[in-house]
Write a protein that holds these residues in place. Structure first.
Motif, short mmCIF file in Angstrom:
data_model
loop_
_atom_site.label_atom_id
_atom_site.label_comp_id
_atom_site.label_asym_id
_atom_site.label_seq_id
_atom_site.Cartn_x
_atom_site.Cartn_y
_atom_site.Cartn_z
N MET B 1 -8.79 41.50 30.28
CA MET B 1 -9.22 42.32 31.41
C MET B 1 -10.50 41.70 31.98
SD MET B 1 -10.05 46.37 31.48
CE MET B 1 -11.79 46.21 31.16
N ARG B 2 -10.31 40.86 33.00
CA ARG B 2 -11.49 40.24 33.58
C ARG B 2 -11.22 39.89 35.05
NH1 ARG B 2 -11.85 34.18 31.05
NH2 ARG B 2 -9.81 33.48 31.76
N TYR B 3 -12.31 39.68 35.78
CA TYR B 3 -12.16 39.43 37.21
C TYR B 3 -13.04 38.25 37.60
CZ TYR B 3 -12.61 40.06 42.24
OH TYR B 3 -12.62 39.85 43.59
N ALA B 4 -12.45 37.31 38.32
CA ALA B 4 -13.17 36.10 38.71
C ALA B 4 -14.00 36.37 39.96
CB ALA B 4 -12.19 34.96 38.95
N ILE B 5 -15.27 36.75 39.76
CA ILE B 5 -16.09 37.07 40.94
C ILE B 5 -16.42 35.81 41.74
CG2 ILE B 5 -17.15 39.21 40.15
CD1 ILE B 5 -19.57 37.55 39.31
N SER B 6 -16.33 34.66 41.11
CA SER B 6 -16.63 33.45 41.87
C SER B 6 -15.50 33.10 42.84
CB SER B 6 -16.90 32.28 40.93
OG SER B 6 -15.77 32.04 40.12
N ASP B 7 -14.42 33.84 42.77
CA ASP B 7 -13.36 33.61 43.76
C ASP B 7 -13.66 34.33 45.07
OD1 ASP B 7 -12.01 31.90 42.17
OD2 ASP B 7 -10.48 33.32 41.50
N VAL B 8 -14.64 35.23 45.03
CA VAL B 8 -15.08 35.85 46.29
C VAL B 8 -15.73 34.74 47.10
CG1 VAL B 8 -16.61 37.56 47.33
CG2 VAL B 8 -15.46 38.07 45.16
N PRO B 9 -15.27 34.49 48.33
CA PRO B 9 -15.69 33.29 49.06
C PRO B 9 -17.20 33.10 49.13
CG PRO B 9 -13.88 34.34 50.19
CD PRO B 9 -14.23 35.25 49.05
N ILE B 10 -17.92 34.17 49.45
CA ILE B 10 -19.38 33.98 49.63
C ILE B 10 -20.05 33.64 48.30
CG2 ILE B 10 -19.87 36.48 49.41
CD1 ILE B 10 -22.15 35.98 51.45
N ILE B 11 -19.55 34.27 47.23
CA ILE B 11 -20.13 33.98 45.90
C ILE B 11 -19.77 32.55 45.49
CG2 ILE B 11 -20.06 34.62 43.45
CD1 ILE B 11 -19.72 37.52 44.33
N LYS B 12 -18.52 32.17 45.78
CA LYS B 12 -18.12 30.80 45.44
C LYS B 12 -19.01 29.80 46.17
CE LYS B 12 -13.88 29.37 44.76
NZ LYS B 12 -12.46 29.01 44.91
N ARG B 13 -19.28 30.08 47.45
CA ARG B 13 -20.09 29.15 48.22
C ARG B 13 -21.51 29.05 47.64
NH1 ARG B 13 -18.24 30.74 52.83
NH2 ARG B 13 -19.95 32.08 53.48
N MET B 14 -22.02 30.19 47.23
CA MET B 14 -23.36 30.19 46.65
C MET B 14 -23.39 29.43 45.32
SD MET B 14 -24.44 34.14 47.41
CE MET B 14 -25.74 34.16 46.20
N LEU B 15 -22.40 29.68 44.50
CA LEU B 15 -22.39 29.05 43.18
C LEU B 15 -22.12 27.55 43.26
CD1 LEU B 15 -20.58 31.77 41.01
CD2 LEU B 15 -23.02 31.20 41.06
N ARG B 16 -21.40 27.15 44.26
CA ARG B 16 -21.10 25.72 44.39
C ARG B 16 -22.23 24.97 45.11
NH1 ARG B 16 -15.61 24.20 43.43
NH2 ARG B 16 -15.95 22.35 44.70
N SER B 17 -23.09 25.73 45.76
CA SER B 17 -24.22 25.07 46.42
C SER B 17 -25.17 24.53 45.36
CB SER B 17 -24.96 26.08 47.31
OG SER B 17 -26.25 25.57 47.62
N ARG B 18 -25.69 23.35 45.61
CA ARG B 18 -26.63 22.78 44.66
C ARG B 18 -28.04 23.36 44.85
NH1 ARG B 18 -24.34 19.38 41.51
NH2 ARG B 18 -26.36 19.18 40.48
N TRP B 19 -28.21 24.12 45.91
CA TRP B 19 -29.55 24.61 46.22
C TRP B 19 -29.89 25.93 45.53
CZ3 TRP B 19 -33.41 21.97 48.20
CH2 TRP B 19 -33.13 20.80 48.90
N LEU B 20 -28.86 26.74 45.23
CA LEU B 20 -29.15 28.07 44.69
C LEU B 20 -29.91 27.98 43.37
CD1 LEU B 20 -28.79 31.16 44.76
CD2 LEU B 20 -26.70 30.83 43.44
N GLN B 21 -29.30 27.30 42.42
CA GLN B 21 -29.93 27.20 41.10
C GLN B 21 -31.27 26.45 41.21
OE1 GLN B 21 -28.37 24.37 38.50
NE2 GLN B 21 -29.46 25.12 36.70
#
Lengths: 336, 453
Positions: B1-21
């Motif tokens: 029972m789990r949900y991939a929040i990184s599949d939400v487009p805006i979250i995915k874009r943030m997590l894939r950005s090298r600038w966020l972290q």
């Protein structure tokens, strides 16, 4: 190629941010502090107040010039301290750890001004002192003051014990003594002479005077109380009460019984003679206190008790404060 | 029972950005630099020094009360300590070198030390002197600087984030308790991983670096070793890695396969929570004074008791409890070492809730120092935000026990449930969990006694 240029631009931007964090930010911190100091318009002197075991005031020697305004920036890294510079009118009661207290001083006369902590910050609180040397201005006045009275009179402060052979059975009353309307002899009306007498001695003299034959012993003691306190103003007593609470109560106790928390482990006079009482003096002990003249008490106040833990207050109290304090000590035995 | 929040487009874009972290790390580095400067040249009064107040009260509260229970190793992802070393190792700050190339001697960490024993030792070392470190700005600054210097040196000699994985004293317990967090970084489909021969998540690519934490994401089964740096999200060419929201504590449900070093970490953390609660906030001032008097005979006695409790007494009691369970229900082919390690999973919720309860007691009482420190971080008499005069005010002191009791009871309940689950997964009868249950209950009652007395 475009990708490479973009990458380089991003890296340069990031490098700029890192340089801000690692270089500009620290430089900004020190620069801001330097700007604060420079823009204060006055010379700033940092004083760190630590418990005496950790070094006390740092620095504990300051050199100022007459007419020069100096901002003392005082901080404490450990416990609450206070600062008094009686000669310059500075009194700061609460210097909390980590907080900075600023006070401006402008000496108008050359001389040496003692300063001290006013909060019982440790068992060695009384050692927490320092000196400000003020130079310049008019030529320094060469001290021409006479030696203190106890030296002039050759009183040996350490000649102990001094015990009164006669003591009152009840607390002598100042107001009852006044109401007796008995003319006091000159040695009790002249403050300078009275200060050289012990109350017990005054009692003996009054008792021996045939004019007082009709008076009971208790009334003679009331007269003594009146003689000692009649010239003391309520203002002086109030000032002395404040100083007593600040400087004396921690050892001698608020009630004067010598049982203050800071005095419990002090050697007392046993340091000088093992047969002597230990701990701070009990101001409510009539045998001991009524045998001491004001001059003797002033001497102890001025000099302190060498090795007993009793600080010297000669450099901190004015003459008026010294005599007021001695009068205040009498109130532990003389009722209103 | 789990949900991939990184599949939400805006979250995915943030997590894939090298600038966020990177931005968050730069921000934490700024606070880190301020803490170091405050420790080195600021006021020695801890309650007026940014280094003490923001490291041991604000950051600690953030870590223990929020990040650990709800976001696991999120702190590790933005921690400033390994950042300079990592930047030197990469010779880049944000964008990766082609192929994710690293500039380091690339030595491999010794096989015998590929565990968290050194982290346990490091944590004990810091904990032993904590009464000094937590109250002395200079000591705090030197410890933090020391961490960073070791991290830089390790980055230049060893591969990737060896410091974080095997040395950081803080990272050890963050990893342990991150198993409780309701988030995880995992592959979506292991079959896709199996067919992906390049394994760019581990080897790196033009998009990013191979897992800095020396973990093959395809084989991740718990949060212990995943630093949530999200590098694998960037390098996976199959879009097969995601950040999931999951059932809290999911890592602990598999109650077999745990290791002895992790078990000891759990025991050390529990022992330290107990010791801190006794020494730092207990009514015995003499204990606190003794713990601060480093080098005195009293302190050596304290150190001896401290180490004995951490390394022998509490583990010994726990061993007896597990042995008791084994005696009640002998499993067919399970060694004591394995049982000991697996039952130690109960210490994860128990320890975390103990630390939360302990932290509540001093964080809420001392948090108000933060407002004045923000205005005067070095105790130099500044008043940047006008808040320097705000007085110390304990927040809801009367309610703290009412928060501590349910927190500890939640931990105890989870620990008992895990003990029963461990017994079942080892083929033992439920009664085999009784001694460990008694151990956990006694620990909880001991802490409750300290907090409520």
């Amino acid at each position: 190629m475009k990708h490479v240029r973009s990458r380089i631009k991003e890296e340069l931007f990031a490098l700029g941010v890192v340089l801000v964090v690692l270089v500009a930010f620290p430089a900004g911190i020190f620069g801001y502090q330097a700007w604060r100091t420079a823009s204060a318009g006055v010379k700033i002197v940092e004083i760190v107040a630590r418990a005496p075991e950790q070094g006390g005031f740092s620095p504990d020697r300051l050199s100022l010039r007459v007419g020069e305004t100096v901002r003392l920036r005082i901080s404490s890294p450990d416990v609450v301290h206070g600062l008094t510079i009686p000669g310059l009118g500075v009194n700061v009661n609460d210097i909390y750890p980590g907080k900075v207290v600023e006070v401006d001083v402008t000496p108008d006369k050359p001389g040496r001004y003692a300063f001290a902590c006013t909060r019982w910050c440790s068992v060695d609180h009384w050692r927490m002192r320092g000196v400000i040397e003020v130079t310049g201005g008019s030529p320094p006045v060469i001290a021409t003051t006479e030696p203190p009275l106890f030296q002039q009179l050759g009183i040996d402060l350490d000649a102990m014990p001094h015990e009164a052979h006669a003591t009152p059975n009840a607390t002598p009353s100042i107001s009852v003594g006044a109401a007796l309307n008995v003319a006091l002899p000159q040695d009790l009306t002249d403050p300078a002479t009275r200060r050289t007498l012990a109350p017990a001695g005054a009692f003996d003299n009054l008792r021996a005077d045939p004019a007082n034959a009709a008076l009971s012993d208790a009334d003679v003691w009331n007269l003594v109380a009146w003689a000692w306190m009649k010239d003391v103003s309520p203002t002086a007593l109030a000032r002395a009460a404040t100083l007593y609470a600040r400087d004396c109560a921690a050892c001698h106790g608020p009630d004067g019984k010598g049982k203050g928390p800071a005095g419990l482990n002090l050697p007392g006079m046993q340091k000088m003679d093992p047969a002597m009482p230990s701990g701070p003096a009990d101001f409510t002990d009539p045998a001991h206190m009524l045998a001491a003249s004001d001059v003797l008490l002033q001497g102890k106040l001025l000099r302190g008790g060498m090795g007993t833990g009793m600080p010297e207050f000669g450099s901190l109290y004015t003459d008026e404060e010294q005599w007021a304090m001695i009068a205040y000590l009498r109130t532990f035995l003389f009722a209103k | 029972m789990r949900y991939a929040i990184s599949d939400v487009p805006i979250i995915k874009r943030m997590l894939r950005s090298r600038w966020l972290q990177w931005s968050l790390t730069a921000l934490t580095l700024l606070f880190f630099v301020l803490a170091i400067i405050a420790g080195l040249v600021g006021t020695p009064a801890g309650n007026r020094n940014f280094g003490i107040v923001f490291v041991w009260i604000v950051w600690w509260a953030l870590l223990i009360l929020l990040l650990l229970p709800f976001a696991g190793r999120l702190w590790c992802g933005v921690c400033p300590i390994p950042a300079p070393g990592e930047w030197l190792q990469r010779r880049a700050l944000v964008q990766p070198r082609p192929g994710g190339k690293l500039y380091t001697l690339g030595k491999q960490w010794p096989r015998a030390l590929r565990n968290i024993w050194l982290q346990n030792v490091g944590f004990l070392g810091v904990a032993l002197f904590s009464t000094v470190i937590l109250t002395t700005p200079l000591a705090t600054a030197l410890v933090l600087l020391g961490f960073m210097i070791v991290a830089i040196g390790t980055s230049l000699v060893f591969e990737r984030r060896t410091f974080c994985r095997y040395l950081c004293p803080v990272g050890g317990f963050i990893g342990l308790y991150s198993q409780i967090a309701p988030i995880e970084l995992r592959v979506k489909d292991t079959a896709i991983c199996a067919g992906h021969t390049e394994k760019t998540c581990y080897t790196g690519s033009d998009e990013g670096y191979g897992c800095p934490w020396l973990v093959f994401p395809g084989g991740l089964t718990n949060n212990m070793s995943c630093g949530l740096c999200t590098e694998c999200l960037k390098t996976c060419t199959r879009d097969n890695i995601a950040l999931f929201v999951r059932q809290p504590g999911a890592d602990l449900l598999k109650t077999t396969g745990h290791k002895l070093d992790e078990a000891y970490k759990g025991l050390i953390m529990l022992a330290c929570a107990f010791i801190y609660s006794t020494v730092l906030i207990g009514p015995w001032g003499v204990l606190k004074e003794t713990a601060r008097a480093v080098g005195t005979p009293g302190w050596f006695a304290y150190a001896g008791i401290f180490l004995a409790l951490n390394l022998a007494i509490l583990p010994g009691l726990f061993w007896l409890a597990v042995r008791g369970g084994q005696w009640i229900s002998q499993p067919a082919q399970t060694t004591m070492r394995k049982l000991f390690s697996d039952y130690a999973a109960t210490l994860v919720p128990l320890g975390l809730t103990a630390w939360i309860a302990f932290s509540l007691s001093f964080v809420l009482v001392n948090f108000s120092y933060a407002w004045s420190v923000l205005s005067d971080p070095l105790g130099w008499g500044w008043n940047l935000l006008g808040t320097v005069g705000l007085k110390w005010t304990p927040y809801i002191p009367g309610l703290i026990p009412y928060l501590q009791v349910p927190v500890l009871l939640i931990g105890l309940t989870a620990a008992i449930a895990l003990a029963l689950r461990t017994a079942r997964q080892h083929g033992q009868t439920p009664w085999a969990a009784a001694p460990v249950t008694v151990f956990c209950t006694a620990a909880t009652l001991g802490l409750l006694g300290l907090y409520l007395a």
